[in-house]
Write a protein that holds these residues in place. Structure first.
Motif, PDB file in Angstrom:
ATOM      1  N   ASP A  76     -13.467  47.741  58.162  1.00  0.00           N
ATOM      2  CA  ASP A  76     -13.881  49.135  57.993  1.00  0.00           C
ATOM      3  C   ASP A  76     -13.217  50.041  59.024  1.00  0.00           C
ATOM      4  OD1 ASP A  76     -15.764  51.236  56.868  1.00  0.00           O
ATOM      5  OD2 ASP A  76     -16.394  51.227  58.970  1.00  0.00           O
ATOM      6  N   TYR A  77     -13.112  49.553  60.250  1.00  0.00           N
ATOM      7  CA  TYR A  77     -12.468  50.336  61.313  1.00  0.00           C
ATOM      8  C   TYR A  77     -11.005  50.603  60.944  1.00  0.00           C
ATOM      9  CZ  TYR A  77     -11.400  51.893  66.093  1.00  0.00           C
ATOM     10  OH  TYR A  77     -11.024  52.636  67.202  1.00  0.00           O
ATOM     11  N   ASP A  82      -6.483  56.122  57.996  1.00  0.00           N
ATOM     12  CA  ASP A  82      -6.605  57.086  56.893  1.00  0.00           C
ATOM     13  C   ASP A  82      -6.422  56.408  55.532  1.00  0.00           C
ATOM     14  OD1 ASP A  82      -7.083  59.274  58.586  1.00  0.00           O
ATOM     15  OD2 ASP A  82      -4.939  59.578  58.892  1.00  0.00           O
ATOM     16  N   ARG A 118     -10.748  53.300  58.204  1.00  0.00           N
ATOM     17  CA  ARG A 118     -11.062  54.654  58.679  1.00  0.00           C
ATOM     18  C   ARG A 118      -9.994  55.190  59.633  1.00  0.00           C
ATOM     19  NH1 ARG A 118     -14.987  54.782  61.864  1.00  0.00           N
ATOM     20  NH2 ARG A 118     -15.575  52.573  61.991  1.00  0.00           N
ATOM     21  N   HIS A 119      -9.431  54.331  60.469  1.00  0.00           N
ATOM     22  CA  HIS A 119      -8.502  54.803  61.496  1.00  0.00           C
ATOM     23  C   HIS A 119      -7.034  54.706  61.098  1.00  0.00           C
ATOM     24  CE1 HIS A 119     -12.252  54.402  63.771  1.00  0.00           C
ATOM     25  NE2 HIS A 119     -11.742  55.274  64.606  1.00  0.00           N
TER      26      HIS A 119
END
Length: 302
Positions: free
Chosen positions: A267-268, A274, A271-272
């Motif tokens: 998940d990280y 994009d 999200r990081h």
């Protein structure tokens, strides 16, 4: 365990037509709605476009299902409370009438039980970082060491300890070959930085290895066909290195351990980067599904 094998899959297996097993965890846990259902239908369509039959696998109301109808796929994609089932969870899910999506280990077990020899997925589980402290290793490896199935994947997830996983695969006697490469893929990356000893160049060569496994009477272990994501579609390596380092630090700081580590890190990364890591993941899965269908076809042509 009583399997519920769809008529289409059962007829294809009985007639020795190509079938490709697909896991359902990516549908229920790996993608947001409604994209998850779109991808599930897309992957099945990709298998059919190559002349094979898709066999998406899940457990519905305590029934292990090999081959899902559209309404069943919709349940997997949209139903809340869907469990994530490894092979150890199957008896509990069956006995309790639970529903859940199958991981690599559960999918491989159920596919092999239904007579399906080829399975496409994104990336395998493996040995986790800091294994010497946590003893954390995916159940995928032990199951594949005793299950005769060919798994087309993009290597193992790059959040894992890749060299330790390769060593563990060797120790367990699981055959590994790169497809069109002498480098082990890194899931989001075409090259994990580690070599493989064997290279396959065509689906027919993969099918010959499968036949040799049977002819030798070798232990009932898997064949891993490690198919790299195309370089043009991989996650930028520098971005991957930087964000993964940040993710590992954030995971440690948050005190996440055990089964929570992998979803936290994935998940990280989404999200990081994009969403770039998810795009690379899907590119890998699409390529693996197409290759798996071609291998399944070559396997049935003997």
């Amino acid at each position: 365990m009583v399997l519920v094998v769809s008529e289409e899959v059962r007829d294809a297996v009985d007639a020795r037509r190509p079938v490709v097993a697909l896991e359902s965890t990516i549908i229920s846990h790996g993608l947001p709605r409604p994209r998850n259902l779109q991808v599930a239908l897309e992957l099945e369509a990709a298998v059919r476009a190559e002349g094979a039959v898709p066999a998406t696998i899940a457990v519905l109301d305590g029934r292990p299902c090999v081959g899902l109808e559209k309404g069943q796929l919709e349940r997997v994609a949209n139903e809340d409370g869907f469990r994530k089932l490894g092979h150890r969870d199957l008896p509990l899910a069956v006995a309790s009438g639970a529903s859940g999506a199958t991981t690599v280990s559960a999918t491989a077990l159920l596919a092999a039980s239904a007579g399906v020899r080829v399975f496409a997925t994104g990336g395998l589980g493996g040995v986790h970082r800091e294994w010497t402290l946590t003893q954390d290793e995916s159940a995928d490896l032990g199951l594949l060491a005793r299950t005769r199935i060919t798994v087309v994947c993009a290597g193992v997830k790059s959040i894992l300890d890749v060299p330790a996983t390769l060593q563990r695969l060797e120790t367990l006697g699981i055959a590994v070959a790169g497809y069109g490469t002498d480098r082990f893929p890194g899931f989001y990356l075409s090259d994990s930085g580690h070599p493989v000893d064997w290279t396959l160049e065509t689906p027919q060569q993969a099918a010959e290895v499968m036949r040799a496994q049977d002819a030798l009477g070798a232990p009932e272990s898997a064949l891993i066909v490690a198919n790299p994501v195309p370089e043009a579609e991989q996650l930028d390596p520098e971005l991957h290195t930087r964000v993964l380092a940040d993710a590992l630090h954030a995971c440690e700081k948050a005190g996440v351990t055990g089964q929570g580590v992998t979803p936290f890190l994935l998940d990280y990364l989404v999200r990081h980067t994009d969403g770039a890591s998810l795009s690379a993941n899907l590119a890998a899965v699409r390529g693996n599904v197409r290759l798996a269908a071609r291998i399944a076809t070559a396997w049935t042509e003997a």
